[in-house]
Design a protein around this motif. Structure first.
Motif, mmCIF file in Angstrom:
data_model
loop_
_atom_site.group_PDB
_atom_site.id
_atom_site.type_symbol
_atom_site.label_atom_id
_atom_site.label_comp_id
_atom_site.label_asym_id
_atom_site.label_seq_id
_atom_site.Cartn_x
_atom_site.Cartn_y
_atom_site.Cartn_z
ATOM 1 N N GLN A 75 -61.642 2.493 6.247
ATOM 2 C CA GLN A 75 -62.440 3.578 6.827
ATOM 3 C C GLN A 75 -62.002 4.874 6.159
ATOM 4 O O GLN A 75 -60.801 5.116 6.023
ATOM 5 C CB GLN A 75 -62.194 3.701 8.337
ATOM 6 N N ILE A 76 -62.971 5.707 5.776
ATOM 7 C CA ILE A 76 -62.620 6.966 5.126
ATOM 8 C C ILE A 76 -63.766 7.961 5.228
ATOM 9 O O ILE A 76 -64.929 7.576 5.249
ATOM 10 C CB ILE A 76 -62.222 6.739 3.648
ATOM 11 N N ALA A 77 -63.410 9.229 5.288
ATOM 12 C CA ALA A 77 -64.355 10.345 5.151
ATOM 13 C C ALA A 77 -63.721 11.290 4.139
ATOM 14 O O ALA A 77 -62.633 11.805 4.386
ATOM 15 C CB ALA A 77 -64.592 11.041 6.483
ATOM 16 N N ASP A 78 -64.351 11.470 2.993
ATOM 17 C CA ASP A 78 -63.771 12.276 1.925
ATOM 18 C C ASP A 78 -64.846 13.149 1.302
ATOM 19 O O ASP A 78 -65.890 12.660 0.902
ATOM 20 C CB ASP A 78 -63.155 11.377 0.861
ATOM 21 N N ALA A 79 -64.581 14.448 1.209
ATOM 22 C CA ALA A 79 -65.580 15.390 0.695
ATOM 23 C C ALA A 79 -65.348 15.771 -0.759
ATOM 24 O O ALA A 79 -65.983 16.683 -1.262
ATOM 25 C CB ALA A 79 -65.576 16.654 1.550
ATOM 26 N N SER A 80 -64.469 15.095 -1.436
ATOM 27 C CA SER A 80 -64.145 15.507 -2.798
ATOM 28 C C SER A 80 -65.241 15.163 -3.795
ATOM 29 O O SER A 80 -65.230 15.671 -4.911
ATOM 30 C CB SER A 80 -62.848 14.834 -3.245
ATOM 31 N N SER B 89 -70.715 13.806 -0.897
ATOM 32 C CA SER B 89 -70.886 15.237 -1.135
ATOM 33 C C SER B 89 -70.358 16.086 0.014
ATOM 34 O O SER B 89 -70.314 17.301 -0.088
ATOM 35 C CB SER B 89 -72.362 15.548 -1.382
ATOM 36 N N ASP B 90 -69.927 15.456 1.108
ATOM 37 C CA ASP B 90 -69.488 16.209 2.282
ATOM 38 C C ASP B 90 -68.526 15.360 3.103
ATOM 39 O O ASP B 90 -68.668 14.136 3.156
ATOM 40 C CB ASP B 90 -70.716 16.578 3.130
ATOM 41 N N ALA B 91 -67.564 16.010 3.763
ATOM 42 C CA ALA B 91 -66.586 15.285 4.590
ATOM 43 C C ALA B 91 -67.213 14.656 5.822
ATOM 44 O O ALA B 91 -66.583 13.836 6.484
ATOM 45 C CB ALA B 91 -65.465 16.225 5.018
ATOM 46 N N ASN B 92 -68.450 15.010 6.144
ATOM 47 C CA ASN B 92 -69.136 14.435 7.296
ATOM 48 C C ASN B 92 -69.809 13.107 6.976
ATOM 49 O O ASN B 92 -70.566 12.591 7.793
ATOM 50 C CB ASN B 92 -70.155 15.425 7.862
ATOM 51 N N VAL B 93 -69.543 12.554 5.800
ATOM 52 C CA VAL B 93 -70.031 11.219 5.447
ATOM 53 C C VAL B 93 -68.855 10.257 5.580
ATOM 54 O O VAL B 93 -67.813 10.443 4.970
ATOM 55 C CB VAL B 93 -70.612 11.181 4.022
ATOM 56 N N THR B 94 -69.036 9.245 6.419
ATOM 57 C CA THR B 94 -67.993 8.268 6.699
ATOM 58 C C THR B 94 -68.369 6.917 6.100
ATOM 59 O O THR B 94 -69.531 6.514 6.148
ATOM 60 C CB THR B 94 -67.831 8.101 8.226
ATOM 61 N N PHE B 95 -67.363 6.226 5.571
ATOM 62 C CA PHE B 95 -67.540 4.881 5.026
ATOM 63 C C PHE B 95 -66.673 3.913 5.810
ATOM 64 O O PHE B 95 -65.522 4.221 6.120
ATOM 65 C CB PHE B 95 -67.099 4.826 3.557
#
Length: 109
Positions: free
Chosen positions: A10-15, A95-101
């Motif tokens: 699980q990850i949310a990364d905006a980089s 493209s944004d930290a509000n996207v979760t995988f």
């Protein structure tokens, strides 16, 4: 051989870079049955998913999705059945930290 059915990562990364969602542990193989991408904000974003045979850099041929669009407050569920050997990796970026995988599947030891 033992099977463990579990959340693999699980990850949310905006980089917007390719970061590890799941790295197959030593002496293990894995089957990634599904990946869920959730956009938790009211703006459209983009995401990437790549599968690699090791934890080196991502090549153009590794991408399963590249700058795919995910609508505001939307969820995309991908049913994949990706098989991975020891040391293989699934990388993601958004493209944004509000996207979760989230990745779900089976580890085989």
């Amino acid at each position: 051989m033992a099977n463990a059915y579990k959340i693999l990562g699980q990850i949310a990364d905006a980089s917007a870079n390719d970061v590890a969602l799941y790295l197959v542990p030593s002496s293990t193989e894995a089957v990634v049955s599904s990946i869920v991408v959730a956009n938790r904000e009211s703006a459209t974003n983009t995401f990437r998913i790549a599968t690699k045979t090791d934890n080196s850099g991502v090549a153009n041929t590794d991408y399963v999705a590249y700058d795919a669009t995910i609508a505001a407050n939307d969820t995309i569920a991908l049913t994949l059945g990706v098989t991975l050997q020891t040391g293989a990796e699934i990388s993601v970026g958004a493209s944004d930290a509000n996207v979760t995988f989230q990745a779900y599947g089976t580890e085989i030891t």
